[in-house]
Scaffold this motif. Structure first.
Motif, PDB file in Angstrom:
ATOM      1  N   TYR A  35      -3.975   7.494  51.644  1.00  0.00           N
ATOM      2  CA  TYR A  35      -4.513   7.217  52.971  1.00  0.00           C
ATOM      3  C   TYR A  35      -4.805   8.560  53.654  1.00  0.00           C
ATOM      4  N   ARG A  36      -3.783   9.161  54.239  1.00  0.00           N
ATOM      5  CA  ARG A  36      -3.909  10.410  54.979  1.00  0.00           C
ATOM      6  C   ARG A  36      -4.313  11.553  54.051  1.00  0.00           C
ATOM      7  N   THR A  61       4.220   2.806  56.139  1.00  0.00           N
ATOM      8  CA  THR A  61       3.225   2.007  55.416  1.00  0.00           C
ATOM      9  C   THR A  61       2.171   2.880  54.748  1.00  0.00           C
ATOM     10  N   GLU A  62       1.971   4.090  55.255  1.00  0.00           N
ATOM     11  CA  GLU A  62       0.994   4.976  54.619  1.00  0.00           C
ATOM     12  C   GLU A  62       1.517   5.529  53.299  1.00  0.00           C
ATOM     13  N   TYR A  84       8.591   5.945  42.676  1.00  0.00           N
ATOM     14  CA  TYR A  84       9.085   5.355  41.424  1.00  0.00           C
ATOM     15  C   TYR A  84       9.501   6.497  40.494  1.00  0.00           C
ATOM     16  N   ARG A  85       8.510   7.066  39.792  1.00  0.00           N
ATOM     17  CA  ARG A  85       8.763   8.105  38.805  1.00  0.00           C
ATOM     18  C   ARG A  85       9.290   9.376  39.471  1.00  0.00           C
ATOM     19  N   PRO A 119       6.607   3.395  61.823  1.00  0.00           N
ATOM     20  CA  PRO A 119       5.949   2.355  61.012  1.00  0.00           C
ATOM     21  C   PRO A 119       4.681   2.846  60.292  1.00  0.00           C
ATOM     22  N   ILE A 120       3.887   3.682  60.930  1.00  0.00           N
ATOM     23  CA  ILE A 120       2.665   4.134  60.244  1.00  0.00           C
ATOM     24  C   ILE A 120       3.029   4.976  59.039  1.00  0.00           C
ATOM     25  N   ASP A 121       3.949   5.914  59.228  1.00  0.00           N
ATOM     26  CA  ASP A 121       4.338   6.756  58.098  1.00  0.00           C
ATOM     27  C   ASP A 121       4.904   5.933  56.944  1.00  0.00           C
ATOM     28  N   PHE A 148       0.738  22.826  54.076  1.00  0.00           N
ATOM     29  CA  PHE A 148       0.254  24.127  53.624  1.00  0.00           C
ATOM     30  C   PHE A 148      -0.522  23.950  52.328  1.00  0.00           C
ATOM     31  N   GLU A 186      14.245  24.332  57.001  1.00  0.00           N
ATOM     32  CA  GLU A 186      12.966  24.139  57.688  1.00  0.00           C
ATOM     33  C   GLU A 186      13.068  23.099  58.797  1.00  0.00           C
ATOM     34  N   ARG A 204       7.099  26.030  46.575  1.00  0.00           N
ATOM     35  CA  ARG A 204       7.586  25.392  47.797  1.00  0.00           C
ATOM     36  C   ARG A 204       7.058  23.972  47.820  1.00  0.00           C
ATOM     37  N   VAL A 205       7.805  23.057  48.426  1.00  0.00           N
ATOM     38  CA  VAL A 205       7.297  21.694  48.578  1.00  0.00           C
ATOM     39  C   VAL A 205       7.255  21.351  50.063  1.00  0.00           C
ATOM     40  N   PRO A 206       6.343  20.468  50.460  1.00  0.00           N
ATOM     41  CA  PRO A 206       6.251  20.117  51.880  1.00  0.00           C
ATOM     42  C   PRO A 206       7.524  19.412  52.340  1.00  0.00           C
ATOM     43  N   TRP A 207       7.939  19.737  53.538  1.00  0.00           N
ATOM     44  CA  TRP A 207       9.094  19.090  54.154  1.00  0.00           C
ATOM     45  C   TRP A 207       8.808  17.617  54.339  1.00  0.00           C
ATOM     46  N   GLY A 249       0.946   4.874  44.995  1.00  0.00           N
ATOM     47  CA  GLY A 249       0.415   4.241  46.196  1.00  0.00           C
ATOM     48  C   GLY A 249      -1.002   4.708  46.462  1.00  0.00           C
ATOM     49  N   GLU A 295      -0.510  -0.977  61.478  1.00  0.00           N
ATOM     50  CA  GLU A 295      -0.055  -0.104  62.553  1.00  0.00           C
ATOM     51  C   GLU A 295      -1.142   0.913  62.928  1.00  0.00           C
ATOM     52  N   GLY A 348       3.514   5.233  49.694  1.00  0.00           N
ATOM     53  CA  GLY A 348       3.969   4.315  48.654  1.00  0.00           C
ATOM     54  C   GLY A 348       5.415   4.588  48.292  1.00  0.00           C
ATOM     55  N   LYS A 354       6.653  12.069  57.041  1.00  0.00           N
ATOM     56  CA  LYS A 354       6.876  13.152  57.998  1.00  0.00           C
ATOM     57  C   LYS A 354       7.827  12.688  59.090  1.00  0.00           C
ATOM     58  N   LYS A 355       7.627  11.444  59.499  1.00  0.00           N
ATOM     59  CA  LYS A 355       8.494  10.808  60.501  1.00  0.00           C
ATOM     60  C   LYS A 355       8.867   9.435  59.972  1.00  0.00           C
TER      61      LYS A 355
END
Lengths: 392, 392
Positions: free
Chosen positions: B275-276, A269-270, A275-276, A265-267, B367, A129, A371-374, B272, B192, A272, A261-262
């Motif tokens: 947020y989004r 800190t957004e 852990y598990r 810095p925002i990604d 998705f 993907e 399926r899991v999100p990229w 965590g 940020e 967490g 996703k990227k």
């Protein structure tokens, strides 16, 4: 030459009489570090050392032999003189500690079997993907071993944690070269997890793996084992514990090992820290791409339920027709908290079968989704496991 | 009697001349707070006020009229005298501020249209697997409104944030009775995000909704709007901003609004804050359980792409045969960052159709999955939306 390619006897000499207590089987003459020819592990990178076993080797036994246990490192193995080694415990504690291995050995010894899995297990499957960074792991960076050592909670009680303690940081003695700085591998776990004493401690400071002293690849002389958490929290070559009111600022907790996703810095800190681990599984035999005759086919694999003490694999299913019909697989391993299960199944393949699909469910509501999100770092790939085969 | 069931004229009087600038349409004579008969909103609880619109009302327009905009409160609406009102800004700043509405109005005004959605949208769908707590929301706690106000970043620049600033806390003026304490609703966002100035600010301190002063239910006189984040981060009745090196310790950031299996301390700290928001959607018409003749059927609904500035709905699909075949729906709304899309589709139903299923994909890889893992608080239900119907 890796200075730690030592036999167990040599290790004991180098270790200067490190207290290996409660060994229930005799010392083996054969050292368990991965062989140089790469038959025991497939090394995805050699500097640092990152290797995973062939899947057919991986499922030969419920307890994974150390030689087939994946190795995940971020820097060369540190050379630690166990005579000079001590573990420091500091931060939000009344009594900071400096503990030699002998002092640690005064604490009650705990034995547990637990599965470790890399958060990047099955990472390569994301690449179709969009290319993901990091070690290009197939489904091999997972293993189930016997660990022995001391409850983190016992150490923290000795240090007398203060009321504001919220997280426990671990810091390795390895030296990771990042752009402008050298940092240790590190991470942290919530204080609630750290303070669990038993029957299975929330975290163990382990000096033994599979009834042997840790090998250099696995954190000699001391590492954390955090049952139920992704492998990154089980810090190797443990040198320092810091009790804090905050999660660790170490890169591998504060930035890496997050679902983003990227990598901006925002990604970071957004998201967490992971852990598990969630439920995951794979088909280990036959090999991908195998040509098999139409008819009955025996297959095998592993499943690891969600990293919760009471979570158990509940239903393991195989489809030979792209997810329309499902055959239930049988577990063959031991049923134990924080451990994987091995499974096998006999399925019928026809000339129209082009892949085998495996999925599983666990008793805590976890399931392998279609399926899991990229995500940019390629973590937590636990979708249906697809194995392409050719039916002749 | 709710002291804020005032007409707009009364509001202006009560507000003592609050500076409502840049209103582009004349003031309306009709107040926009939900009607007392409950036709505009279905109240799931009335103390505090938690209401969502009928879905057929929700999709009548791309901009949601305030009367059909969901209300989510944790306490009675606070009674705020705008003449005495001021916003305080403190913490890791060089210049702590106390700003009246008139002082805030000196800042550049920003207009934006953004969708807010409750993290608990579609919560009731979790109950079939295990009862979840909280307001029993169907698919109505979502709405798209025009907001106007001041960029948080402009306020923070005025306050001169210090280098150690990592998170910005918001605190409401509401008073939420918890077991032994009264707390305000609160939360925080990463620095940020807070520092994004434009074209769409990372957060807006809004005093207007749909070209009117905020209604009491929506946070009069001032609230945050955080585009792309779950509604809980858009704190209403905003009274205080704290710049900190840590996320907010407020219950609604530190504990609630997290994906947990159980509500115990380990689960809270392992997870965590949300947020989004992820992509989500629903079929709004026809109503669930409608009896329709076999043949063509027109249906409509909404889809909200992942809360990222560049994310757009890419493919909205409907199945009438339980997920085997899919018909593509057409969007009818405006294409705008951080906003939902409305859609409609014409599908064919037969006597074997017992439900309609909707799913969607977005340009950032989001998705709606076939199923999502159960969580104790019932957040982020964004699996395939299933609408039971009967074909006569």
């Amino acid at each position: 030459l890796n200075p730690y390619n030592l036999s167990r006897r040599e290790l004991l000499i180098a270790g200067g009489g490190i207290a290996v207590t409660n060994l229930s089987i005799p010392a083996l003459a054969v050292e368990t570090t991965p062989d140089k020819l790469g038959k025991d592990l497939i090394f995805r990178t050699t500097d640092p050392r990152n290797g995973e076993p062939e899947l057919s080797n991986l499922v030969k036994s419920w307890v994974t032999p150390t030689k087939h246990f994946y190795v995940r490192s971020h820097a060369p193995n540190p050379q630690i003189d166990v005579n000079k080694f001590s573990l420091t415990v500091e931060g939000k504690v009344r009594t900071p500690l400096t503990l030699t291995m002998n002092q640690l050995s005064q604490l009650p010894r705990h034995h547990l079997t637990a599965t470790l899995t890399c958060a990047g297990n099955r990472r390569v499957e994301f690449n179709s993907e969009g290319k993901v960074g990091g070690v290009q792991w197939a489904a091999g960076p997972i293993g189930n071993a016997k660990w022995s050592g001391f409850a983190l909670a016992d150490v923290l009680k000795k240090a007398e944690i203060l009321e504001e303690a919220r997280h426990v940081w671990f810091e390795g003695l390895d030296e990771i070269q990042r752009t402008n700085v050298v940092i240790p591998f590190g991470g942290s776990i919530p204080i609630e997890k750290a303070m669990i004493t038993g029957p299975i401690p929330g975290a163990v400071l382990a000096d033994q793996m599979n009834e042997q002293p840790l090998s250099p690849d696995h954190g000699y002389p001391l590492r954390t084992i955090v049952p139920g958490y992704v492998g990154a929290r089980s810090v190797k070559w443990l040198g320092k514990i810091v009790v804090s009111d905050k999660p660790s600022p170490n890169h591998y907790l504060a930035a890496a090992y997050k679902l983003v996703k990227k990598t901006d810095p925002i990604d970071w800190t957004e998201s967490g820290p992971i852990y598990r681990y969630p439920i995951n599984g794979a088909i280990a035999t036959p090999d991908a791409g195998t040509v098999v005759p139409a008819g009955r086919l025996d297959i095998s694999g592993y499943v690891l339920p969600t990293g919760l003490r009471d979570s158990r694999a509940q239903r393991i299913e195989i489809s030979t027709d792209n997810g329309i019909n499902w055959t239930v697989a049988k577990t063959t391993g031991q049923d134990s908290a924080f451990c994987w299960q091995l499974w096998n199944a006999r399925v019928k393949v026809t000339s129209r079968t082009n892949s085998l699909i495996m999925r599983a469910f666990d008793s805590s509501g976890g399931f392998m989704p279609q399926r899991v999100p990229w995500n940019a770092k390629g973590y937590l790939q636990n979708s249906w496991y697809r194995l392409p085969i050719t039916v002749s």
